[in-house]
Design an enzyme around this catalytic site. Structure first.
Site, PDB file in Angstrom:
ATOM      1  N   ALA A  14       0.846  -1.193   0.000  1.00  0.00           N
ATOM      2  CA  ALA A  14       0.000   0.000   0.000  1.00  0.00           C
ATOM      3  C   ALA A  14       0.882   1.244   0.000  1.00  0.00           C
ATOM      4  O   ALA A  14       1.857   1.320   0.742  1.00  0.00           O
ATOM      5  CB  ALA A  14      -0.899  -0.021   1.230  1.00  0.00           C
ATOM      6  N   CYS A  95      -2.451  -8.347   6.733  1.00  0.00           N
ATOM      7  CA  CYS A  95      -2.237  -6.940   7.062  1.00  0.00           C
ATOM      8  C   CYS A  95      -2.246  -6.739   8.584  1.00  0.00           C
ATOM      9  O   CYS A  95      -3.206  -7.114   9.258  1.00  0.00           O
ATOM     10  CB  CYS A  95      -3.288  -6.055   6.394  1.00  0.00           C
ATOM     11  SG  CYS A  95      -2.998  -4.323   6.768  1.00  0.00           S
TER      12      CYS A  95
END
Ligand SMILES: Cc1cc2nc3c(=O)[nH]c(=O)nc-3n(C[C@H](O)[C@H](O)[C@H](O)COP(=O)(O)O)c2cc1C
Length: 307
Positions: A14, A95
């Site tokens: 990300a 994550c």
């Protein structure tokens, strides 16, 4: 495994693996490129910024879209809406960020394995494209994935998995348990992609030897040196002089301008420039200059000063 030209994949990251950066890595030979993690809820609510994350380059073949979420029905809705934009759907079960874990998604799914299995099951029943899972070796010491769990994942029909054998609390640093990854490779019939800490040819050799895997995924080292894919394919380090880095940085920046427009490109490029400048004389000064640039021409001039 989906068909790829090279066994070295670019990890989803990300804030980094946007369309321009993926183009650069693909040109250097990344076998598979993956979108940044994308929220299934944001797809459900047709969030505009999120929909832009789904764009890919024509050369990204195969391309994987990574989704995160916790509700199997919304997951399926999102997967069905993006299925025709990619060659594979990846489920994020790694994550570590609190914002994601709090919503019972990302690495939380390793604490609630039934929820993860339910998502896989739903996708495998209704999605035609391959489905993969990217996961850590567990959420914490109390939830380390057993080999039976991996077998359950395999039995649920998942096409391949990517294992980043660290715990949630380690985030992206520290010891990587390649022995755990080796047991997973040995246990499963489906392909297992190994990820974590692969940052040089020596390290790649070591990881190959321990895990006996066929596929490897590179994250942070690719931000430092996007040409690492070519080095891995050729099994040889490349000659990288200032001219090479300058041309690479310019190409990367101009791709960002085309994708984001000048204002955002200048701001988003700064973190990449800091990596390109590493090891150059006056890097500290040039990093300061790049942070102050407000015009495209000025950015190109600062890049030219790398020497
Ligand atoms: C800045 C950053 C952003 C990341 N974003 C994602 C993501 O969106 N999805 C994901 O599965 N992993 C994400 N990761 C984890 C990487 O994909 C990878 O698993 C991890 O960095 C370990 O590999 P490496 O040691 O080669 O970097 C991110 C890592 C970093 C450093």
């Amino acid at each position: 495994m989906i068909e790829t030209d090279s066994p070295y994949f670019l990890a989803p990251m990300a804030g980094y693996t946007d369309k321009p950066f993926r183009y650069i890595c693909k040109k250097f030979g990344a076998g598979l490129t993956v979108s940044e993690l994308i929220s299934v809820n944001a797809i459900y609510y047709k969030n505009k910024k999120t929909l832009k994350l789904l764009e890919k380059n024509d050369i990204e073949k195969p391309f994987c879209i990574q989704l995160f979420g916790s509700d199997a029905d919304i997951f399926l809705y999102a997967a069905q809406s993006v299925e025709d934009k990619c060659d594979c759907i990846d489920i994020n079960a790694g994550c570590p960020v609190s914002k994601v874990v709090k919503t019972f998604a990302g690495s939380y799914l390793l604490k609630d394995k039934n929820r993860l299995l339910a998502i896989v099951d739903k996708l495998k029943k209704h999605i035609k494209k391959p489905v993969s899972v990217k996961l850590r070796k567990g959420f914490d010491e109390n939830s380390i994935n057993s080999m039976d769990f991996y077998k359950e994942l395999e039995n649920s029909g998942v096409d391949f998995i990517t294992i980043h054998p660290r715990l949630r609390g380690q985030f992206f640093k520290g010891e990587v348990d390649y022995e755990h990854a080796a047991r997973v490779v040995d246990t499963l019939k489906i392909d297992v992609v190994i990820n974590g800490g692969i940052d040089s040819l020596d390290k790649l050799d070591k990881v190959k030897e321990i895990t006996k895997a066929k596929y490897f995924m590179i994250g942070q080292a690719a931000i430092d040196k996007p040409y690492i894919f070519k080095e891995f394919i050729k099994e040889k380090e490349m000659q990288k002089d200032a001219k090479f880095i300058k041309e690479l940085a310019k190409e990367h920046f101009l791709l960002m301008v085309a994708y984001y427009g000048e204002y955002l490109a200048i701001r988003n490029f700064r973190k990449f420039f800091h990596r390109y400048a590493k090891g150059f004389r006056f890097a500290k000064q040039l990093n300061k200059e790049i942070n102050e640039c407000l015009k495209k021409e000025k950015v190109l001039t600062v890049i030219d000063k790398l020497d």
